[in-house]
Design an enzyme around this catalytic site. Structure first.
Site, PDB file in Angstrom:
ATOM      1  N   LYS A  71      -4.842   0.639  -1.265  1.00 51.99           N
ATOM      2  CA  LYS A  71      -4.483   0.338   0.017  1.00 51.99           C
ATOM      3  C   LYS A  71      -3.858   1.184   0.744  1.00 51.99           C
ATOM      4  CE  LYS A  71      -3.258  -4.070   0.397  1.00 51.99           C
ATOM      5  NZ  LYS A  71      -2.422  -4.222   0.226  1.00 51.99           N
ATOM      6  N   THR A  73      -3.162   4.228  -0.334  1.00 48.29           N
ATOM      7  CA  THR A  73      -3.026   4.984  -0.963  1.00 48.29           C
ATOM      8  C   THR A  73      -4.101   4.996   0.492  1.00 48.29           C
ATOM      9  OG1 THR A  73      -3.252   5.142  -2.769  1.00 48.29           O
ATOM     10  CG2 THR A  73      -4.211   6.802  -1.723  1.00 48.29           C
ATOM     11  N   ARG A  94       5.230  -1.656   3.616  1.00 43.32           N
ATOM     12  CA  ARG A  94       6.202  -2.262   3.150  1.00 43.32           C
ATOM     13  C   ARG A  94       7.329  -1.413   1.634  1.00 43.32           C
ATOM     14  NH1 ARG A  94       3.047  -6.778   0.064  1.00 43.32           N
ATOM     15  NH2 ARG A  94       1.760  -5.274  -0.309  1.00 43.32           N
ATOM     16  N   LYS A 105       0.817  -2.573 -12.455  1.00 44.27           N
ATOM     17  CA  LYS A 105       0.871  -1.691 -11.190  1.00 44.27           C
ATOM     18  C   LYS A 105       1.420  -0.949 -11.328  1.00 44.27           C
ATOM     19  CE  LYS A 105      -0.511  -3.666  -6.911  1.00 44.27           C
ATOM     20  NZ  LYS A 105       0.065  -3.334  -5.919  1.00 44.27           N
ATOM     21  N   ALA A 273       2.362 -11.101  -0.729  1.00 45.99           N
ATOM     22  CA  ALA A 273       1.593 -11.819  -0.241  1.00 45.99           C
ATOM     23  C   ALA A 273       0.506 -12.780  -0.883  1.00 45.99           C
ATOM     24  CB  ALA A 273       0.267 -10.670   0.186  1.00 45.99           C
ATOM     25  N   PHE A 301      -2.773  -7.077  -0.859  1.00 48.17           N
ATOM     26  CA  PHE A 301      -3.732  -7.303  -1.434  1.00 48.17           C
ATOM     27  C   PHE A 301      -5.244  -7.764  -0.353  1.00 48.17           C
ATOM     28  CE2 PHE A 301      -0.332  -9.829  -4.118  1.00 48.17           C
ATOM     29  CZ  PHE A 301      -0.657  -9.172  -4.677  1.00 48.17           C
ATOM     30  N   PHE A 381     -13.192   6.813  -6.115  1.00 48.89           N
ATOM     31  CA  PHE A 381     -12.787   6.977  -6.933  1.00 48.89           C
ATOM     32  C   PHE A 381     -13.740   8.801  -7.558  1.00 48.89           C
ATOM     33  CE2 PHE A 381     -10.176   3.430  -6.590  1.00 48.89           C
ATOM     34  CZ  PHE A 381      -9.236   3.240  -7.315  1.00 48.89           C
ATOM     35  N   TRP A 409      -7.182   9.787  -1.782  1.00 49.42           N
ATOM     36  CA  TRP A 409      -6.610  10.071  -3.215  1.00 49.42           C
ATOM     37  C   TRP A 409      -6.405  11.983  -3.256  1.00 49.42           C
ATOM     38  CZ3 TRP A 409      -7.202  11.416  -7.829  1.00 49.42           C
ATOM     39  CH2 TRP A 409      -6.306  12.013  -8.778  1.00 49.42           C
TER      40      TRP A 409
END
Length: 555
Positions: A71, A73, A94, A105, A273, A301, A381, A409
């Site tokens: 998100k 990214t 944030r 993560k 979140a 999220f 991806f 990405w």
């Protein structure tokens, strides 16, 4: 293949003063934190206040896998793409918490060629905002305990202390502790607790305060305990407000950094979140809207958590009106919601994709309830197959939903051109008639039930006995008009993280309810959500190191 941190360390960053000039900001408008980081001055924010607002674009997502779905990214890549199209754009994000950075993560500054930099600084200590919040939180805790030790003039019931200490790290052994052990001079023995800094009410207050005056008013309203008559005791009565404000004097000012392509990024605040309201600060977002024509921001999220709170809490309090919402999906998360194990997500599986896409369907429906135009983007991806991508595209378009593929990405801003054009066209052709989900004067129980039914798809809600009593007490104390911040796991629309896809026939159990009087909302804890997370069996911290003066392993 290069890692995110390797890509970030090869970035050609511009001095932050040069980046600021693209937004019409001069050197005197910045307080420098080295060559590549700066804070806005109060004078700048006051001076741009009369500028017209740009367009506000919210980026949210479907329910993620444990690794996240890109998100941030996508947010970064969309901002870079907007700039490539010649649009005056800024990203509003944030700040990452150290907890997930060293937990599951890894880094939280975007990924691949859509990152904000300096990546290591942002993920670690940055400009010290989180340290200031931690210090202010724990100063209040220390002053509270000292007040009790020094005679307890406010008649505080030590069994009804609700203010917790905090730490910006996942440390489960601090969830429930005993303090004051030892001699009489060491304080009063009582049970105490730690929460992670991003769950602190002071984090929420910092992100919702309009200015220093508002910050101090909110700090004064914090409820730290109840007295023997059952009445709230506040931080203002403890006489802690001035000293907390002093610690937060610089932290309240937004930070400016850049992306890999030198797009301006305003990064400030970072409440979780799933256990807080999950948005960057009002000051950052409002300043961004005065500086740029397009502001791309994110909420944490899935849309059931971050977007709901962005729209029902932040927009309500700040009078913000988003012009479009981008819902990020990934093939792997859709397959995960279709029942595929995390280890097998790279394999083509159209049946699982078809089973899990109902999760995306629900999030699209949720956004539509706020009457804001919605764009679905698939964050591609390298393991995604053409057949899988084609299925998701056809699914969205067959339901009249605007769709665009994102390849940021791998290709940075260039990979987001299709998405950027789609978002711009959507804003131009579709009007946003934003409204909140529920009115202020609805009862707390009905607000919680409305969110559970409308956003999660639940049949209703249940309460632990203590939680129900808390709701009744808070309404008696005059907090019934506040919005509700539902603390829920991020992996499922339900309060059970194992119920993936689009579950039905469930109720949401609320086990605890308390008020964040300074922030201005009531928190409802559901399921097994913890305000102090723990580390996994093999935390990301095991792979982080410093080699030849460079940080390695940070995602």
């Amino acid at each position: 293949m290069k890692t995110d941190i390797e890509i970030a360390q090869e970035a050609c960053m511009k001095p932050i003063g040069e980046v600021a000039k693209s937004l019409g900001i001069e050197a005197d408008d910045l307080d420098m934190y080295g060559k590549y980081k700066a804070k806005f001055t109060d004078e700048l924010m006051e001076r741009v206040n009369d500028n017209p607002d740009g367009k506000l674009i919210l980026v949210t997502a479907i329910n993620p896998t444990p690794a996240g779905e890109g998100k941030t990214t996508t947010t970064v890549g969309l901002g870079q793409a907007m700039c490539k199209l010649g649009k005056k754009s800024v990203i509003a994000l944030r700040e990452p918490s150290l907890g997930p950075c060293f937990g599951i993560k890894g880094g939280a500054a975007g990924g691949g060629y859509a990152q904000v930099v300096p990546m290591e600084d942002l993920n670690l200590h940055f400009t010290g905002d989180f340290h200031a919040i931690t210090s202010a939180n724990n100063l209040l805790a220390a002053m509270l305990d000292n007040h009790i030790k020094q005679g307890n003039a406010l008649n505080i019931d030590t069994n009804q202390i609700v203010w917790k200490r905090c730490l910006d790290m996942n440390d489960r052994v601090l969830r429930n502790i005993v303090v004051g052990l030892g001699r009489s001079a060491d304080g009063v023995v009582r049970e105490d607790h730690f929460i992670i800094t991003v769950a602190s009410e002071i984090m929420a207050i910092l992100c919702l305060a309009e200015d220093m005056e508002d910050l101090k008013k909110r700090l004064a309203r914090i409820i730290v305990a109840y007295n023997y008559d059952g009445k709230p005791v506040t931080a203002g009565e403890i006489n802690a407000v001035g000293s907390m404000a002093a610690l937060l004097k610089d932290a309240i000012r937004p930070n400016l950094i850049q992306t890999l392509e030198n797009t301006p990024a305003i990064v400030h605040g970072g409440p979780f979140a799933n256990i807080a309201h999950g948005c960057n600060s009002i000051r950052a977002t409002k300043t961004a809207l005065k500086l740029a024509d397009y502001v791309i921001t994110e909420a944490g999220f899935g849309a059931d958590l971050g977007a709901e709170k962005f729209l029902d809490i932040k927009c309500r309090m700040a009078n913000l009106k988003p012009d479009a919402v981008v819902v990020v999906a990934t093939v792997r998360a859709l397959k995960y919601n279709g029942g595929v194990a995390k280890a097998d997500l790279a394999k083509e599986n159209l049946e699982a994709l078809k089973a899990g896409i109902v999760n995306l369907e629900k999030h699209i429906e949720n956004v539509s309830k706020y009457d804001v135009p919605c764009v679905v983007t698939l964050n591609r991806f390298i393991t995604d197959t053409d057949a899988e991508l084609a299925y998701v595209k056809e699914y969205c378009e067959s339901r009249g939903c605007t769709f665009a593929l994102s390849e940021v990405w791998e290709h940075g801003g260039e990979g987001g051109i299709e998405l950027a054009k789609t978002v711009l066209e959507t804003i131009e052709k579709k009007e946003s008639n934003f409204h909140v989900l529920y009115p202020d004067d609805m009862s707390l129980k009905d607000k919680m039930e409305t969110i559970a039914k409308e956003i999660y798809g639940a049949d209703g809600i249940t309460f632990d006995p203590g939680a129900l009593k808390s709701v009744e007490r808070l309404e008696e104390l005059g907090f019934g008009n506040m919005p509700v911040c539902m603390a829920k796991n991020q992996y499922s629309l339900s309060d059970d993280p194992n119920k993936l896809g689009r579950p039905s026939g469930f109720t949401v159990n609320i086990r605890d309810v308390y008020v964040s009087a300074g922030a201005g909302f009531v928190v409802a804890i559901t399921g097994t959500v913890m305000t102090m997370p723990g580390l996994p069996l093999h935390p990301a911290a095991e792979k982080i190191d410093v080699v030849d003066g460079k940080i390695t392993g940070l995602f």
